[in-house]
Design an enzyme around this catalytic site. Sequence first.
Site, PDB file in Angstrom:
ATOM      1  N   LYS A 220       0.817  -1.225   0.000  1.00 12.96           N
ATOM      2  CA  LYS A 220       0.000   0.000   0.000  1.00 12.96           C
ATOM      3  C   LYS A 220       0.847   1.270   0.000  1.00 12.96           C
ATOM      4  O   LYS A 220       0.346   2.345  -0.336  1.00 12.96           O
ATOM      5  CB  LYS A 220      -0.952   0.016   1.198  1.00 12.96           C
ATOM      6  CG  LYS A 220      -0.310   0.197   2.549  1.00 12.96           C
ATOM      7  CD  LYS A 220      -1.343   0.198   3.656  1.00 12.96           C
ATOM      8  CE  LYS A 220      -0.715   0.361   5.039  1.00 12.96           C
ATOM      9  NZ  LYS A 220      -0.016   1.643   5.195  1.00 12.96           N
ATOM     10  N   ASP A 221       2.146   1.160   0.360  1.00 14.44           N
ATOM     11  CA  ASP A 221       3.018   2.330   0.398  1.00 14.44           C
ATOM     12  C   ASP A 221       3.672   2.629  -0.939  1.00 14.44           C
ATOM     13  O   ASP A 221       4.283   3.692  -1.112  1.00 14.44           O
ATOM     14  CB  ASP A 221       4.126   2.135   1.446  1.00 14.44           C
ATOM     15  CG  ASP A 221       3.599   2.109   2.870  1.00 14.44           C
ATOM     16  OD1 ASP A 221       2.524   2.694   3.111  1.00 14.44           O
ATOM     17  OD2 ASP A 221       4.258   1.519   3.745  1.00 14.44           O
TER      18      ASP A 221
ATOM     19  N   SER B   4      -5.153   8.303   9.334  1.00 13.24           N
ATOM     20  CA  SER B   4      -5.612   8.144   7.954  1.00 13.24           C
ATOM     21  C   SER B   4      -6.904   8.906   7.667  1.00 13.24           C
ATOM     22  O   SER B   4      -7.912   8.708   8.363  1.00 13.24           O
ATOM     23  CB  SER B   4      -5.845   6.642   7.695  1.00 13.24           C
ATOM     24  OG  SER B   4      -6.699   6.422   6.617  1.00 13.24           O
TER      25      SER B   4
ATOM     26  N   ARG C 118      -9.695   6.213   7.049  1.00 13.16           N
ATOM     27  CA  ARG C 118     -10.303   5.684   8.270  1.00 13.16           C
ATOM     28  C   ARG C 118     -11.172   6.735   8.946  1.00 13.16           C
ATOM     29  O   ARG C 118     -12.265   6.440   9.432  1.00 13.16           O
ATOM     30  CB  ARG C 118      -9.208   5.198   9.223  1.00 13.16           C
ATOM     31  CG  ARG C 118      -8.473   3.957   8.733  1.00 13.16           C
ATOM     32  CD  ARG C 118      -7.240   3.665   9.566  1.00 13.16           C
ATOM     33  NE  ARG C 118      -6.554   2.462   9.104  1.00 13.16           N
ATOM     34  CZ  ARG C 118      -5.266   2.237   9.243  1.00 13.16           C
ATOM     35  NH1 ARG C 118      -4.488   3.145   9.832  1.00 13.16           N
ATOM     36  NH2 ARG C 118      -4.721   1.120   8.803  1.00 13.16           N
TER      37      ARG C 118
ATOM     38  N   ASN D   9       4.696   4.503  14.845  1.00  7.05           N
ATOM     39  CA  ASN D   9       4.586   3.080  14.549  1.00  7.05           C
ATOM     40  C   ASN D   9       3.578   2.413  15.478  1.00  7.05           C
ATOM     41  O   ASN D   9       3.014   3.053  16.375  1.00  7.05           O
ATOM     42  CB  ASN D   9       5.959   2.399  14.606  1.00  7.05           C
ATOM     43  CG  ASN D   9       6.602   2.461  15.983  1.00  7.05           C
ATOM     44  OD1 ASN D   9       5.927   2.448  17.003  1.00  7.05           O
ATOM     45  ND2 ASN D   9       7.925   2.516  16.020  1.00  7.05           N
ATOM     46  N   VAL D  10       3.333   1.138  15.263  1.00  3.12           N
ATOM     47  CA  VAL D  10       2.284   0.443  16.013  1.00  3.12           C
ATOM     48  C   VAL D  10       2.533   0.497  17.508  1.00  3.12           C
ATOM     49  O   VAL D  10       1.646   0.833  18.302  1.00  3.12           O
ATOM     50  CB  VAL D  10       2.156  -1.016  15.533  1.00  3.12           C
ATOM     51  CG1 VAL D  10       1.209  -1.802  16.442  1.00  3.12           C
ATOM     52  CG2 VAL D  10       1.658  -1.069  14.093  1.00  3.12           C
TER      53      VAL D  10
ATOM     54  N   THR E 199       4.316   2.606  19.245  1.00  2.00           N
ATOM     55  CA  THR E 199       4.165   3.980  19.739  1.00  2.00           C
ATOM     56  C   THR E 199       2.699   4.315  19.939  1.00  2.00           C
ATOM     57  O   THR E 199       2.300   4.880  20.962  1.00  2.00           O
ATOM     58  CB  THR E 199       4.803   4.972  18.754  1.00  2.00           C
ATOM     59  OG1 THR E 199       6.210   4.730  18.682  1.00  2.00           O
ATOM     60  CG2 THR E 199       4.559   6.407  19.198  1.00  2.00           C
TER      61      THR E 199
END
Length: 294
Positions: A75-76, A122, A125, A144-145, A147
């Site tokens: 997706k990036d 996002s 979202r 990040n996740v 964090t």
Amino acid sequence: MRIRLGTRGSQLALIQAGIVADRLRAAGHEVEVVRIVTEGDLRPIDMVPGEGVFVAAIARALIAGEVDLAVHSAKDVPLEEEAELVIAAYPERADARDALVTREGGASLETLPIASRVGTDSPRRTGFLRAARPDLGLVPLHGNVDTRLRRLDGGEVDALILAAAGLDRLGRGDRIDQRLDTRVVTPAPAQGALAIQARRSDTDLRRELAAVDDPAVRLAVRAERAVLEATGGTCRAPVGAFAEVQDGRFEMVVGGVNSDGSDLHLSITRSAVGEALDAARQAGLELKQKVALR
């Protein structure tokens, strides 16, 4: 064959690179994982990521011959790839859905208390959540996740929306309260898929990679990205698409919404596999006509 595999140095990126390295080693290759610092790794924690910030530095290293392959979250990868490069394989896909995470656990999008503060990085979202639950307070939350989980547990927000694939690959799937229906929060195009990038001119290596390419994942990712391209969007656009190939038939959920939750549009596309990309482009054009996508 000895292969230098370029990746970001984050925990999740290294896990994803490890998945690919294991596949290549099983096929008889010697693999060295090379960590590369990207623009996305250097940005301040709460700066909104731009297009390609997690990919560009690795792509440059690949073009320069510093590595032989690159591993990205699919997706990036920008829609407009470097002319010298190609996605040689999509080896696998984890759960593409978004996930709700709370401190205490056991919640769902339906049962979150009124005015709960939900952290997300996002616009997509944000838009789908506002359409489903206009009462929620959406809080921009990056990092990040791990964090973001720390910030949740520290009380900055009441809940998070994260990619289920990242949580699962990090061994944090136990934190997931609810995996959100793709018709409520439609995933980002290519979410959960891995992309192995190679130099277009490296035909021998590309031929070797054919053994780890999953044709069903490749078609799904190409179709989802075709939707995004037809809308004129980027990876930050409030556009979702999730495709599957089952029993020789193609089915895709396409969703779009403005980031304020208005003008939600959802469609289901079904076609023969050979017509999937045309059907995807048509669904994207229809979405662009019906929603401002701002």
